[in-house]
Scaffold this active site. Structure first.
Site, PDB file in Angstrom:
ATOM      1  N   ASP A 231       3.166  -6.326   3.586  1.00 25.45           N
ATOM      2  CA  ASP A 231       2.867  -5.203   4.482  1.00 25.45           C
ATOM      3  C   ASP A 231       3.369  -5.480   5.895  1.00 25.45           C
ATOM      4  O   ASP A 231       2.774  -5.046   6.870  1.00 25.45           O
ATOM      5  CB  ASP A 231       1.356  -4.903   4.467  1.00 25.45           C
ATOM      6  CG  ASP A 231       1.019  -3.621   5.211  1.00 25.45           C
ATOM      7  OD1 ASP A 231       1.926  -2.790   5.425  1.00 25.45           O
ATOM      8  OD2 ASP A 231      -0.144  -3.458   5.596  1.00 25.45           O
TER       9      ASP A 231
ATOM     10  N   ASP B 105       6.221   0.985   6.401  1.00 24.48           N
ATOM     11  CA  ASP B 105       4.761   0.808   6.285  1.00 24.48           C
ATOM     12  C   ASP B 105       4.194   1.856   5.359  1.00 24.48           C
ATOM     13  O   ASP B 105       3.823   2.930   5.807  1.00 24.48           O
ATOM     14  CB  ASP B 105       4.144   0.886   7.682  1.00 24.48           C
ATOM     15  CG  ASP B 105       2.690   0.482   7.698  1.00 24.48           C
ATOM     16  OD1 ASP B 105       2.195  -0.023   6.676  1.00 24.48           O
ATOM     17  OD2 ASP B 105       2.035   0.678   8.737  1.00 24.48           O
TER      18      ASP B 105
ATOM     19  N   GLU C  46      -4.969   2.105   2.763  1.00 22.15           N
ATOM     20  CA  GLU C  46      -4.996   0.960   3.670  1.00 22.15           C
ATOM     21  C   GLU C  46      -5.164   1.420   5.117  1.00 22.15           C
ATOM     22  O   GLU C  46      -5.881   0.808   5.894  1.00 22.15           O
ATOM     23  CB  GLU C  46      -3.699   0.145   3.566  1.00 22.15           C
ATOM     24  CG  GLU C  46      -3.748  -1.193   4.313  1.00 22.15           C
ATOM     25  CD  GLU C  46      -3.337  -1.140   5.775  1.00 22.15           C
ATOM     26  OE1 GLU C  46      -3.562  -2.120   6.490  1.00 22.15           O
ATOM     27  OE2 GLU C  46      -2.796  -0.109   6.223  1.00 22.15           O
ATOM     28  N   GLU C  47      -4.481   2.528   5.467  1.00 20.15           N
ATOM     29  CA  GLU C  47      -4.353   2.859   6.888  1.00 20.15           C
ATOM     30  C   GLU C  47      -5.639   3.339   7.543  1.00 20.15           C
ATOM     31  O   GLU C  47      -5.897   3.016   8.695  1.00 20.15           O
ATOM     32  CB  GLU C  47      -3.251   3.906   7.096  1.00 20.15           C
ATOM     33  CG  GLU C  47      -1.846   3.404   6.759  1.00 20.15           C
ATOM     34  CD  GLU C  47      -1.340   2.338   7.724  1.00 20.15           C
ATOM     35  OE1 GLU C  47      -2.059   1.976   8.666  1.00 20.15           O
ATOM     36  OE2 GLU C  47      -0.205   1.853   7.524  1.00 20.15           O
TER      37      GLU C  47
ATOM     38  N   HIS D 182       0.831  -1.219   0.000  1.00 13.23           N
ATOM     39  CA  HIS D 182       0.000   0.000   0.000  1.00 13.23           C
ATOM     40  C   HIS D 182       0.856   1.255   0.000  1.00 13.23           C
ATOM     41  O   HIS D 182       1.807   1.381   0.756  1.00 13.23           O
ATOM     42  CB  HIS D 182      -1.039   0.000   1.117  1.00 13.23           C
ATOM     43  CG  HIS D 182      -0.514   0.079   2.523  1.00 13.23           C
ATOM     44  ND1 HIS D 182      -0.233   1.267   3.147  1.00 13.23           N
ATOM     45  CD2 HIS D 182      -0.252  -0.884   3.442  1.00 13.23           C
ATOM     46  CE1 HIS D 182       0.177   1.028   4.384  1.00 13.23           C
ATOM     47  NE2 HIS D 182       0.190  -0.269   4.592  1.00 13.23           N
TER      48      HIS D 182
ATOM     49  N   HIS E  50       4.087   3.220  12.456  1.00 13.17           N
ATOM     50  CA  HIS E  50       3.230   4.398  12.644  1.00 13.17           C
ATOM     51  C   HIS E  50       3.895   5.477  13.485  1.00 13.17           C
ATOM     52  O   HIS E  50       3.223   6.158  14.266  1.00 13.17           O
ATOM     53  CB  HIS E  50       1.892   4.004  13.284  1.00 13.17           C
ATOM     54  CG  HIS E  50       1.063   3.063  12.459  1.00 13.17           C
ATOM     55  ND1 HIS E  50      -0.136   2.549  12.890  1.00 13.17           N
ATOM     56  CD2 HIS E  50       1.259   2.535  11.226  1.00 13.17           C
ATOM     57  CE1 HIS E  50      -0.652   1.759  11.961  1.00 13.17           C
ATOM     58  NE2 HIS E  50       0.191   1.722  10.943  1.00 13.17           N
TER      59      HIS E  50
END
Ligand SMILES: [Zn+2]
Length: 471
Positions: free
Chosen positions: A363, A301, A335-336, A289, A434
């Site tokens: 991922d 990520d 995606e997030e 993603h 994140h």
């Protein structure tokens, strides 16, 4: 990955199939000169596998491309101009690589904007808190929220202290065990606290002890609870707040957040292909993603997952290794905080989902590759295990249960498609997940090249087998 990515996709109907011993011979037509006994067919893939591995690991191309993405474009939250730039850049670069049918597929995505934010302990002494608002959170009033902090360990503790919650800032201080265990406090904690009258929610960052690094990630408001602002704080600050409370101090925190949604924005999945030489209508999808959180640069990520899956097509094309079936790379959007890219793909490709032979998502980072997760029938498992023997030299020959991913999930579930994920050494992943520390310096160019090699070999052989995977 977002919060659903680690869930194993259960496809029990795929498990009903034939049990075989040893690798499944792909076909009796001897198309590759393959034998029909045991696993001798795999021998015919040793040479192309060696070339793919040699090409991928012979340079740092993948890492350099990820460096360009993350240095020149940066993080890529859904709806942001940076994600738009990344989509354009990826399309141009895929064309430069000579990929075929390069295009974007329109997806409307939510646009959440963080705005300015801060938090500080105001009693018993002033301490600034290093924080990040949780994705999709609402704002505080312009002057912020100032209230006493009520610390809880988990949902049971919250329920036990229900009568003390009204007017407080509830603080979930749950030490990180695994992502699956602790992410639920981030997802559901705000609404659980709000039902008892909390005015805001803080959470200990969902990650192992770091160096004063806060972790963002999406929350999910329940429809039946007031929406209260929510943020994560670092493990160090979490420990300090807890020590103060344990000493009997009244702890007061002031939280200010401007977070809000703007109108949905137009975004896109990016698609490129290497068309199959015999069965172009049958498709192997490789994917990562392209969107990320708005801190760090989304290197692990999931910029890395995008680049290593795309790299598989680039090196097949460069080596003129064109498999029987089409190999398609998809760089997902959103995606997030929404998963709308994966849903849109399912809806836009409904007519050809039955022709999807396998879908893979990377991922979980592009650290030292271990192999793959696989979800599908036993015949297919034996085939991918045989293919994985071609990856012993780079240490990526494990086939584990639980292949899948958040973005391939909608298509895989609807059309019962065999699903795979790239499995890597995950020991560093949740340290930077994140966070502002998700930057390319955490990624080793050699390990990343091996990830690309593993994906390329697995995808090439699955796309080239005379017989469809699992049959
Ligand atoms: Zn991700």
């Amino acid at each position: 990955m977002g919060q659903r990515a680690r869930l194993v996709i259960a496809l029990p109907f795929l498990m009903l199939a034939v049990t075989t011993v040893g690798a499944q011979p792909p076909h009796s037509d001897n198309a590759h000169g393959a034998g029909t006994n045991g696993s001798s067919w795999i021998a015919h893939y040793r040479e192309p596998a060696a070339r793919l591995i040699g090409e991928a690991t012979g340079s740092t191309f993948a890492w350099q491309r990820l460096a360009v993405l993350t240095d020149t474009i940066g993080h890529r939250l859904s709806g942001s101009p940076a994600l738009d730039r990344a989509i354009q850049w990826a399309m141009e670069e895929m064309k430069r690589d000579g990929l075929e049918n390069v295009h974007t597929e329109r997806v409307m995505v939510p646009r959440w904007v963080r705005g300015a934010e801060s938090a500080e302990i105001v009693e018993p002494a002033r301490h600034p808190l290093v924080m990040l608002g949780l994705g999709d959170s609402v704002a505080t009033p312009p002057d912020g929220v100032q209230a006493d902090v009520l610390a809880v360990r988990n949902f049971e503790d919250l329920d036990a202290k229900a009568s003390q919650v009204r007017g407080k800032i509830v603080f979930f201080n749950t030490p990180f065990t695994s992502y699956g265990e602790t992410v639920r406090f981030r997802s559901s904690g705000p609404s659980r606290a709000a039902r008892y009258g909390a005015v805001a929610m803080l959470i200990r960052s969902v990650g192992p002890d770091g160096l004063r690094t806060p972790h963002t990630g999406a929350l999910q408001y329940a429809s039946d609870a007031p929406r209260i602002p929510a943020a994560s704080i670092t493990t160090e600050d979490a420990d300090r707040v807890q020590r103060m409370i344990d000493r009997g101090s009244r702890v007061v925190v002031r939280l200010k957040m401007e977070a809000h949604f703007e109108a949905d924005a137009e975004s896109a999945n990016v698609v490129g292909e290497l068309r199959g030489r015999e069965k172009p209508e049958e498709i192997v999808v490789l994917s990562g993603h392209l969107d990320s959180w708005d801190v760090g640069t989304g290197a692990t990520d999931d910029g890395g997952g995008c680049i290593v899956t795309w790299e598989a097509l680039r090196i097949m094309k460069k080596l003129n290794l064109r498999p029987r079936r089409t190999v398609r790379v998809v760089l997902w959007t959103n995606e997030e905080n929404g998963g709308r890219g994966g849903i849109a793909y399912r809806d836009q490709h409904r007519g050809e989902l039955a022709k999807h032979v396998m879908m893979l998502e990377s991922d979980g980072g592009v650290f030292r590759p271990l192999g793959f997760g696989y979800t599908g029938n036993e015949t297919g498992r034996q085939t991918v295990k045989a293919i994985a023997t071609l990856l012993t030299g780079i240490g990526a020959d494990q086939i584990n249960p639980g292949g899948g991913g958040a973005d391939i999930g909608p298509s895989v579930t609807e059309a019962h498609i065999p699903a795979m994920s790239l499995d890597v050494d995950g020991s560093k992943y949740f340290l930077i997940h994140h966070t502002p520390a998700d930057t390319i310096d955490k990624i080793d160019p050699v390990e990343m090249a091996k990830c690309a090699a593993a994906v390329a070999v697995m995808a090439y052989v699955i796309a080239d087998l005379p017989q469809r995977l699992g049959q």
